[in-house]
Design a protein around this motif. Structure first.
Motif, PDB file in Angstrom:
ATOM      1  N   THR A  51      15.520  16.402  40.115  1.00  0.00           N
ATOM      2  CA  THR A  51      16.508  15.567  40.798  1.00  0.00           C
ATOM      3  C   THR A  51      17.796  15.501  39.991  1.00  0.00           C
ATOM      4  O   THR A  51      17.861  15.934  38.836  1.00  0.00           O
ATOM      5  CB  THR A  51      15.968  14.140  40.989  1.00  0.00           C
ATOM      6  N   ARG A  52      18.820  14.922  40.595  1.00  0.00           N
ATOM      7  CA  ARG A  52      20.075  14.627  39.912  1.00  0.00           C
ATOM      8  C   ARG A  52      20.262  13.121  39.900  1.00  0.00           C
ATOM      9  O   ARG A  52      19.828  12.418  40.808  1.00  0.00           O
ATOM     10  CB  ARG A  52      21.255  15.282  40.641  1.00  0.00           C
ATOM     11  N   SER A  53      20.925  12.609  38.878  1.00  0.00           N
ATOM     12  CA  SER A  53      21.174  11.178  38.802  1.00  0.00           C
ATOM     13  C   SER A  53      22.179  10.767  39.872  1.00  0.00           C
ATOM     14  O   SER A  53      22.999  11.590  40.316  1.00  0.00           O
ATOM     15  CB  SER A  53      21.726  10.808  37.422  1.00  0.00           C
TER      16      SER A  53
ATOM     17  N   VAL B 242      10.768  11.991  24.314  1.00  0.00           N
ATOM     18  CA  VAL B 242      10.191  12.147  25.654  1.00  0.00           C
ATOM     19  C   VAL B 242      10.321  13.609  26.072  1.00  0.00           C
ATOM     20  O   VAL B 242      11.391  14.215  25.932  1.00  0.00           O
ATOM     21  CB  VAL B 242      10.906  11.236  26.675  1.00  0.00           C
ATOM     22  N   ILE B 243       9.238  14.167  26.576  1.00  0.00           N
ATOM     23  CA  ILE B 243       9.224  15.564  27.010  1.00  0.00           C
ATOM     24  C   ILE B 243       9.432  15.628  28.519  1.00  0.00           C
ATOM     25  O   ILE B 243       8.820  14.857  29.275  1.00  0.00           O
ATOM     26  CB  ILE B 243       7.894  16.233  26.620  1.00  0.00           C
ATOM     27  N   ARG B 244      10.265  16.538  28.938  1.00  0.00           N
ATOM     28  CA  ARG B 244      10.520  16.696  30.372  1.00  0.00           C
ATOM     29  C   ARG B 244       9.265  17.200  31.071  1.00  0.00           C
ATOM     30  O   ARG B 244       8.577  18.104  30.580  1.00  0.00           O
ATOM     31  CB  ARG B 244      11.679  17.668  30.596  1.00  0.00           C
TER      32      ARG B 244
ATOM     33  N   GLY C 250      21.551  16.761  32.947  1.00  0.00           N
ATOM     34  CA  GLY C 250      20.749  15.605  33.341  1.00  0.00           C
ATOM     35  C   GLY C 250      21.406  14.279  33.052  1.00  0.00           C
ATOM     36  O   GLY C 250      20.865  13.223  33.414  1.00  0.00           O
ATOM     37  N   GLY C 251      22.567  14.292  32.398  1.00  0.00           N
ATOM     38  CA  GLY C 251      23.286  13.065  32.118  1.00  0.00           C
ATOM     39  C   GLY C 251      22.859  12.413  30.815  1.00  0.00           C
ATOM     40  O   GLY C 251      22.022  12.925  30.064  1.00  0.00           O
ATOM     41  N   ILE C 252      23.465  11.259  30.542  1.00  0.00           N
ATOM     42  CA  ILE C 252      23.195  10.554  29.303  1.00  0.00           C
ATOM     43  C   ILE C 252      21.730  10.143  29.214  1.00  0.00           C
ATOM     44  O   ILE C 252      21.120  10.179  28.139  1.00  0.00           O
ATOM     45  CB  ILE C 252      24.128   9.334  29.172  1.00  0.00           C
TER      46      ILE C 252
ATOM     47  N   LEU D 259      28.060  10.325  22.656  1.00  0.00           N
ATOM     48  CA  LEU D 259      27.702  10.695  24.019  1.00  0.00           C
ATOM     49  C   LEU D 259      28.650  10.020  24.999  1.00  0.00           C
ATOM     50  O   LEU D 259      28.888   8.809  24.908  1.00  0.00           O
ATOM     51  CB  LEU D 259      26.271  10.251  24.342  1.00  0.00           C
ATOM     52  N   ALA D 260      29.167  10.794  25.929  1.00  0.00           N
ATOM     53  CA  ALA D 260      30.042  10.249  26.963  1.00  0.00           C
ATOM     54  C   ALA D 260      29.643  10.839  28.310  1.00  0.00           C
ATOM     55  O   ALA D 260      28.985  11.882  28.381  1.00  0.00           O
ATOM     56  CB  ALA D 260      31.502  10.565  26.658  1.00  0.00           C
ATOM     57  N   ASP D 261      30.016  10.159  29.371  1.00  0.00           N
ATOM     58  CA  ASP D 261      29.673  10.602  30.718  1.00  0.00           C
ATOM     59  C   ASP D 261      30.859  11.306  31.369  1.00  0.00           C
ATOM     60  O   ASP D 261      31.993  10.818  31.302  1.00  0.00           O
ATOM     61  CB  ASP D 261      29.264   9.400  31.579  1.00  0.00           C
ATOM     62  N   ASP D 262      30.590  12.444  31.976  1.00  0.00           N
ATOM     63  CA  ASP D 262      31.606  13.172  32.735  1.00  0.00           C
ATOM     64  C   ASP D 262      31.038  13.445  34.123  1.00  0.00           C
ATOM     65  O   ASP D 262      30.443  14.486  34.377  1.00  0.00           O
ATOM     66  CB  ASP D 262      31.975  14.473  32.024  1.00  0.00           C
ATOM     67  N   MET D 263      31.151  12.448  35.013  1.00  0.00           N
ATOM     68  CA  MET D 263      30.673  12.566  36.389  1.00  0.00           C
ATOM     69  C   MET D 263      29.189  12.951  36.449  1.00  0.00           C
ATOM     70  O   MET D 263      28.784  13.880  37.133  1.00  0.00           O
ATOM     71  CB  MET D 263      31.522  13.568  37.170  1.00  0.00           C
ATOM     72  N   GLY D 264      28.385  12.215  35.675  1.00  0.00           N
ATOM     73  CA  GLY D 264      26.947  12.440  35.699  1.00  0.00           C
ATOM     74  C   GLY D 264      26.448  13.475  34.726  1.00  0.00           C
ATOM     75  O   GLY D 264      25.242  13.659  34.591  1.00  0.00           O
ATOM     76  N   VAL D 265      27.346  14.153  34.043  1.00  0.00           N
ATOM     77  CA  VAL D 265      26.977  15.132  33.008  1.00  0.00           C
ATOM     78  C   VAL D 265      27.241  14.496  31.655  1.00  0.00           C
ATOM     79  O   VAL D 265      28.302  13.895  31.439  1.00  0.00           O
ATOM     80  CB  VAL D 265      27.785  16.436  33.153  1.00  0.00           C
TER      81      VAL D 265
END
Length: 310
Positions: free
Chosen positions: A120-122, A28-30, A16-18, A269-275
């Protein structure tokens, strides 16, 4: 920084990304999806009420020989252009019960008449990739996929986009739906977190739990002092931060605080193409601390080993 990553070992990955990784940290609960759209909307001064909201970021789509791809998120719309696009969307989708708002020129949201079961995806996860496998999924996804196709046709030759293309700017020829849900109740008991962030998801989550974000200090020591008795500290570093400053002001003090017992853990935390890639380092034992100070670590190799195929 390399030492911290090595202490953490194999990182975890959050599809779901950062934003999703941060949401869980703030309690926050999904729902069917991570309900960040109404949380962000509230932080921008719009009351989401009990309605179902999605982020609807303005984006540029490009058409290739065999697919459509998301080329980028449009961040330079003027207030006038954003209002014109929103007015067109609202006129077209009024009968479908959709209402678009843009509390900021680069931040669009859409309210639905009923709750939707979607995941959804970011937009970051979709950048440069074929769109079809990344579109909304779930029991109600069909309607949203259809509406997205209508939006692409509606905005393709919109006067705003014709003018932008003539000026050499990327068109806002679609929107990207993500992070849908209804406004969640703040967690009880409240999450004891001190947040340092200029804006964005972390700042919105901090406001949601009743602890508004503070301005980013110049170094970790100042953040620790300002945090007082908070159980955890979240720091969102600026993308333009230089490596030397990162090492001197944040990474080395974090390593020392962890080794000295001032911190129970440090998560990067780092971003790897939306992950989201999350390294969580815990305080090492004595011999690990002793050996670790004399061991060299290759930062590039550590980062490369964490890269995935998502």
């Amino acid at each position: 920084l390399a030492h911290l990553l090595a202490m953490a070992g194999v990182p975890m990955r959050e599809s779901g990304g950062i934003a999703a990784a941060l949401a869980a940290r703030y309690g926050v609960i999904r729902q069917t999806d991570w309900p960040l759209a109404p949380i962000r909307l509230a932080a921008l001064g719009v009351d989401p009420g009990a309605a179902f909201w999605l982020a609807a970021d303005p984006v540029t789509l490009t058409v290739g020989r065999s697919d459509v791809r998301l080329a980028g998120i449009v961040l330079d719309l003027s207030r006038t252009d954003a209002d014109a696009l929103v007015a067109t969307l609202n006129a077209h989708f009024a009968s479908d019960g959709l209402t678009f708002v843009a509390p900021r020129a680069d931040a669009f949201f859409v309210r639905a008449a009923t709750r939707s079961r979607l995941s959804t995806r970011s937009p970051d996860a979709a950048l440069g990739r074929p769109l079809h496998p990344l579109l909304p999924e779930g029991a109600d996804a069909g309607a949203w996929r259809r509406w997205q196709a209508e939006i692409e046709m509606l905005l393709h030759e919109h006067p705003v986009n014709i003018e932008r293309e003539c000026a050499g700017r990327s068109p806002a020829n679609s929107v990207w739906f993500s992070c849908g849900g209804t406004m969640p109740q703040p967690p009880v008991p409240a999450v004891s977190t001190c947040t340092f962030a200029a804006a964005g998801t972390a700042a919105a989550l901090a406001a949601h739990v009743g602890s508004p974000a503070c301005a980013l200090p110049s170094h970790l020591g100042a953040a620790r002092e300002a945090a007082g008795g908070a159980a955890s500290i979240v720091v969102v570093l600026e993308p333009a931060l230089g490596v030397a400053t990162l090492e001197r002001s944040w990474a080395a003090p974090a390593r020392d605080a962890l080794a000295g017992g001032a911190f129970e853990s440090v998560t990067l935390l780092a971003d790897d193409m939306g992950v989201a890639v999350a390294w969580r380092a815990r305080r090492p034992g004595f011999w690990q601390r002793f050996a670790g100070r004399h061991r060299q670590h290759d930062l590039a190799a550590l980062l490369g080993s964490a890269s995935g195929d998502d």
